[in-house]
Structure formats: structure tokens, C-alpha cells
Enzyme design. Structure first.
Site, PDB file in Angstrom:
ATOM      1  N   ASP A  34      -3.955  14.359   3.064  1.00  0.00           N
ATOM      2  CA  ASP A  34      -4.001  15.742   2.574  1.00  0.00           C
ATOM      3  C   ASP A  34      -2.598  16.138   2.132  1.00  0.00           C
ATOM      4  OD1 ASP A  34      -6.385  18.067   3.220  1.00  0.00           O
ATOM      5  OD2 ASP A  34      -4.418  18.808   2.575  1.00  0.00           O
ATOM      6  N   HIS A 176     -25.206  19.399 -10.139  1.00  0.00           N
ATOM      7  CA  HIS A 176     -25.161  20.076  -8.841  1.00  0.00           C
ATOM      8  C   HIS A 176     -24.825  21.538  -9.110  1.00  0.00           C
ATOM      9  CE1 HIS A 176     -24.566  20.690  -4.616  1.00  0.00           C
ATOM     10  NE2 HIS A 176     -23.291  20.979  -4.749  1.00  0.00           N
TER      11      HIS A 176
HETATM   12  O1  TXD Z   1     -22.573  18.637  -2.740  1.00  0.00           O
HETATM   13  C1  TXD Z   1     -21.392  18.743  -2.905  1.00  0.00           C
HETATM   14  N1  TXD Z   1     -20.759  17.964  -3.772  1.00  0.00           N
HETATM   15  C2  TXD Z   1     -20.601  19.752  -2.153  1.00  0.00           C
HETATM   16  C3  TXD Z   1     -19.274  20.051  -2.618  1.00  0.00           C
HETATM   17  C4  TXD Z   1     -21.098  20.373  -0.990  1.00  0.00           C
HETATM   18  C5  TXD Z   1     -20.289  21.177  -0.239  1.00  0.00           C
HETATM   19  C6  TXD Z   1     -18.888  21.447  -0.584  1.00  0.00           C
HETATM   20  N2  TXD Z   1     -18.501  20.905  -1.832  1.00  0.00           N
HETATM   21  C7  TXD Z   1     -17.088  20.921  -2.229  1.00  0.00           C
HETATM   22  O2  TXD Z   1     -16.366  19.983  -1.434  1.00  0.00           O
HETATM   23  C8  TXD Z   1     -16.331  22.217  -2.022  1.00  0.00           C
HETATM   24  O3  TXD Z   1     -16.634  23.134  -3.044  1.00  0.00           O
HETATM   25  C9  TXD Z   1     -14.913  21.703  -2.106  1.00  0.00           C
HETATM   26  O4  TXD Z   1     -14.522  21.534  -3.469  1.00  0.00           O
HETATM   27  C10 TXD Z   1     -14.980  20.317  -1.470  1.00  0.00           C
HETATM   28  C11 TXD Z   1     -14.357  20.230  -0.077  1.00  0.00           C
HETATM   29  O5  TXD Z   1     -14.965  21.130   0.796  1.00  0.00           O
HETATM   30  P1  TXD Z   1     -14.290  21.474   2.205  1.00  0.00           P
HETATM   31  O6  TXD Z   1     -15.157  22.451   2.880  1.00  0.00           O
HETATM   32  O7  TXD Z   1     -13.911  20.225   2.916  1.00  0.00           O
HETATM   33  O8  TXD Z   1     -12.961  22.222   1.699  1.00  0.00           O
HETATM   34  P2  TXD Z   1     -11.589  22.465   2.478  1.00  0.00           P
HETATM   35  O9  TXD Z   1     -11.815  22.601   3.941  1.00  0.00           O
HETATM   36  O10 TXD Z   1     -10.912  23.561   1.727  1.00  0.00           O
HETATM   37  O11 TXD Z   1     -10.773  21.100   2.260  1.00  0.00           O
HETATM   38  C12 TXD Z   1     -10.176  20.757   1.055  1.00  0.00           C
HETATM   39  C13 TXD Z   1      -8.855  20.093   1.394  1.00  0.00           C
HETATM   40  C14 TXD Z   1      -7.837  21.045   2.044  1.00  0.00           C
HETATM   41  O12 TXD Z   1      -7.451  20.566   3.311  1.00  0.00           O
HETATM   42  C15 TXD Z   1      -6.656  21.032   1.057  1.00  0.00           C
HETATM   43  O13 TXD Z   1      -5.377  21.092   1.703  1.00  0.00           O
HETATM   44  C16 TXD Z   1      -6.858  19.696   0.382  1.00  0.00           C
HETATM   45  O14 TXD Z   1      -8.262  19.588   0.198  1.00  0.00           O
HETATM   46  N3  TXD Z   1      -6.184  19.557  -0.907  1.00  0.00           N
HETATM   47  C17 TXD Z   1      -5.658  18.369  -1.297  1.00  0.00           C
HETATM   48  N4  TXD Z   1      -5.647  17.160  -0.706  1.00  0.00           N
HETATM   49  C18 TXD Z   1      -5.028  16.170  -1.358  1.00  0.00           C
HETATM   50  N5  TXD Z   1      -4.456  16.309  -2.571  1.00  0.00           N
HETATM   51  C19 TXD Z   1      -4.450  17.517  -3.198  1.00  0.00           C
HETATM   52  N6  TXD Z   1      -3.880  17.653  -4.399  1.00  0.00           N
HETATM   53  C20 TXD Z   1      -5.074  18.609  -2.553  1.00  0.00           C
HETATM   54  N7  TXD Z   1      -5.259  19.915  -2.880  1.00  0.00           N
HETATM   55  C21 TXD Z   1      -5.933  20.487  -1.857  1.00  0.00           C
END
Ligand code: TXD
Length: 319
Positions: A34, A176
Site C-alpha cells: 500500500d 459491473h
Molecule cells: O466487484 C467489485 N469489483 C468491487 C469493487 C466490489 C466492492 C468494492 N470495489 C472497489 O474495490 C472499491 O470501489 C474500491 O475501488 C476497491 C477497494 O475497496 P476497499 O474497500 O478495499 O477500499 P479501501 O479500504 O479504500 O482500500 C484501498 C486502498 C487504501 O488502503 C489506499 O491507501 C490504497 O488502496 N491505495 C493505493 N495502494 C497502492 N498504490 C496506490 N497508488 C494507492 N492509492 C491508494
């Protein structure tokens, strides 16, 4: 035999749940990546400390250095930001597109042989962009949405018929989003199609229509109830089913966002269709016949995905 290595890019709600499932199912070692600094390390340590109690062996590492994903067999991507109040869909698209660029380049440099499962929204456009930025072969990059949407449909159908979820199979295809296509004709209880079950008096057309509508807005229903964030247990389970089929060469037939090259009359884009996942990634794209309303809905859904892809191209000229 060395353990498999599973890199989770994004260690938020779904990322953490994925790590827990990988451990509990002993699928391999985990790297939680992350951009946030301490959080992935904290989650990895917490999960590692659950291992002696649960009795699983896995190395779990939290990191913000792409070098740590080197040689991963599977990468599951949830990195991105959620839509916040005041943020338009285009704002969100712009931010997550940049995230896909960074993630795609990281995977290309350190884990080019991985099977990549994208979860980040808007899913069909993000998995396409991730494939473009990573340069990986299309059979090794897929998007998770259909398994989750079908699981929601299966859950509602099992409740309606008062039977085990295990015996309910269902297909949700297309993009989706609000335009996804739950295909009632191909949904069954132990092989008996739902339309036949309606004829047998197990349910009514009205009730099934309501279940289809509830499935379509399944993500939004959970967002509304949670009040903060979106679903994560079922999305994580769904991506693990796909990873498991790849790692064990199970050749499961699952609805996933896959790159189409003429199938369903569609070229050069990702859409949710049934595929077989095995040791080579996408082993087969299954073309089922879509008729009537399902076909019309599928076309609407495909157009919605095309619009998102055009918006991505406007935001990034390298696409
Ligand atoms: O069916 C489906 N495809 C989905 C999609 C179902 C449910 C949720 N869906 C999507 O999954 C939701 O709309 C989000 O786009 C993702 C991830 O959901 P989550 O609930 O895990 O989101 P979080 O808790 O916000 O986690 C995202 C993490 C967070 O810790 C950020 O710090 C990190 O992503 N992040 C990054 N990591 C690495 N590199 C970069 N650039 C980065 N930017 C943010």
C-alpha cells in the site's frame, strides 16, 4: 515445493480480508502493498499473529516498496480511492486511472509472470487500463465483478427458494454497474432453470424481477447500510475463488471481466462474460447465447463500459 506468493496491491478493507483468506486457506505467502506506510505492516503483523491460533503457515509482509512483490504468482489489485462526497465520477476516474498506471508499471517491473485480478472501480475500465499499463498478456489480466454479482444473486435466490446456496448457480454478465445483466434463463437450482421453477410455483415472475433489481443495486445497498465504505467480505471471497482456480488449475467456469477479441461481437475491451480459469489464466471465453431482454441489457452494459474507456482515453493520451 515453494509456497505460492500472492501480492495484494492495496491493503485496505478488501486487501486485509484477502490476506486473511489466503492465510486461512493456506494458499501461499502474502505481500500486502500500500502507499500508506505503517498500515500494511500493521495488518501483516496482526494477521501473522493470528496464524498460531488458527494453525496456518504463511509468511505475511507489509510493504510500500514494489520490489517486495517480485516473483508473485498472483497479484490482486484493490488500490485506489473511493468516491467521496463532492467528487464526480470523472474525478474518481482520473485518480484511479493514475493509480492503475503506477500499479501496472510496478507489476510489469517486478511480477510480469503473475496472474492479475483487478477489483478497483470502475471495474471494467480499470482492468482494461491496468492491462494496457502493465503490458501483460490479456489472458493473465482479469477483473472481478461477476463472481460477486452472481454470489449476490445466488444468495437472494437461495433465500427465495429456501434451499442451500450450494445448489444455486447463477450468472451475472456485462459491465459491473447499474447495467449489469443477471441472466435468469441460465440460473438454476441443481440444474433446474429459474423459469421452470416459476412454472412449478416455487416463485413468481414479480418476485424474481425484484431479486434481479436488488442484485443490480447490491453494492449500493451495502454502501447505504455501512454508511462508510463498501462491501469487502464477499468481494474478497470472490477474488480468492478466481485466484484458487488459477493456482490449482481447477478450470472453474466463472463470470469475470475478460478481454474480448471478437467474442460476443466485441473487440478490444473488457466485459463480464463466463470464462474458464486454469494454469494459463483465461483458458477459454465461453460464448453463451443471449436472447431478448438479456441481449438488449448486455448491449446497454457494453456501451456504458465503452463510454468509460473513452473518458479514460481523454484523461491519458497513452491509452
Ligand atoms: O466487484 C467489485 N469489483 C468491487 C469493487 C466490489 C466492492 C468494492 N470495489 C472497489 O474495490 C472499491 O470501489 C474500491 O475501488 C476497491 C477497494 O475497496 P476497499 O474497500 O478495499 O477500499 P479501501 O479500504 O479504500 O482500500 C484501498 C486502498 C487504501 O488502503 C489506499 O491507501 C490504497 O488502496 N491505495 C493505493 N495502494 C497502492 N498504490 C496506490 N497508488 C494507492 N492509492 C491508494
Amino acid at each position: 515445493m515453494a509456497r505460492n506468493k500472492i501480492a495484494l496491491i492495496g491493503a485496505g478493507m478488501i486487501g486485509g480480508t484477502l490476506a486473511h483468506l489466503v492465510g486461512m486457506k493456506e494458499l501461499g505467502d502474502v505481500v500486502l502493498f500500500d502507499i500508506a506506510d505503517g498500515m500494511p505492516k500493521g495488518k501483516a503483523l496482526d494477521l501473522a499473529q493470528s496464524a498460531p491460533v488458527e494453525g496456518f503457515d504463511a509468511r505475511l509482509k507489509g510493504t510500500s516498496d514494489y520490489a517486495d512483490i517480485a516473483g508473485a504468482d498472483v497479484c490482486i489489485v484493490t488500490a485506489g480511492v473511493p468516491r467521496k462526497p463532492g467528487m464526480s465520477r470523472d474525478d474518481l476516474l482520473g485518480i484511479n486511472l493514475k493509480v492503475m498506471k503506477a500499479v501496472g508499471e510496478g507489476i510489469k517491473a517486478h511480477a510480469p509472470d503473475a496472474f492479475v485480478i483487478c477489483i478497483t472501480n470502475p471495474l471494467d475500465a480499470m482492468v482494461w487500463a491496468l492491462r494496457e499499463f502493465s503490458g501483460l498478456p490479456a489472458n493473465k489480466v482479469v477483473g472481478m465483478a461477476g463472481v460477486l454479482d452472481s454470489a449476490r444473486f445466488r444468495h437472494f435466490l437461495a433465500e427465495e427458494f429456501n434451499v442451500s446456496v450450494e445448489d444455486v448457480t447463477a450468472f451475472v454478465l456485462g459491465g459491473h454497474g447499474d447495467t449489469m445483466v443477471p441472466v435468469v434463463e441460465y440460473s438454476t437450482v441443481a440444474g433446474i432453470p429459474v423459469p421452470d421453477l416459476i412454472k412449478m410455483g416455487w416463485s413468481t415472475q414479480e418476485k424474481i424481477d425484484a431479486i434481479v433489481a436488488r442484485t443490480r443495486s447490491g453494492g449500493g445497498e451495502i454502501v447505504g447500510l455501512l454508511g462508510n465504505g463498501s462491501a469487502y467480505y464477499a468481494p474478497a471471497s470472490s477474488a480468492i475463488a478466481m485466484a484458487d482456480s488459477y493456482l490449482k488449475d481447477k478450470r472453474r467456469l466463472l463470470p469475470c471481466a475478460a478481454f474480448l477479441s471478437g467474442e460476443y461481437g466485441i473487440k478490444d475491451m473488457y466485459v463480464g462474460v463466463p470464462i474458464v480459469i486454469g494454469a494459463n489464466g483465461v483458458e477459454k471465453i465461453v460464448e453463451i447465447e443471449l436472447k431478448g431482454e438479456a441481449k438488449a441489457n448486455f448491449d446497454v452494459s457494453v456501451n456504458a463500459v465503452k463510454e468509460l474507456m473513452d473518458a479514460c482515453r481523454n484523461l491519458d493520451s497513452s491509452l
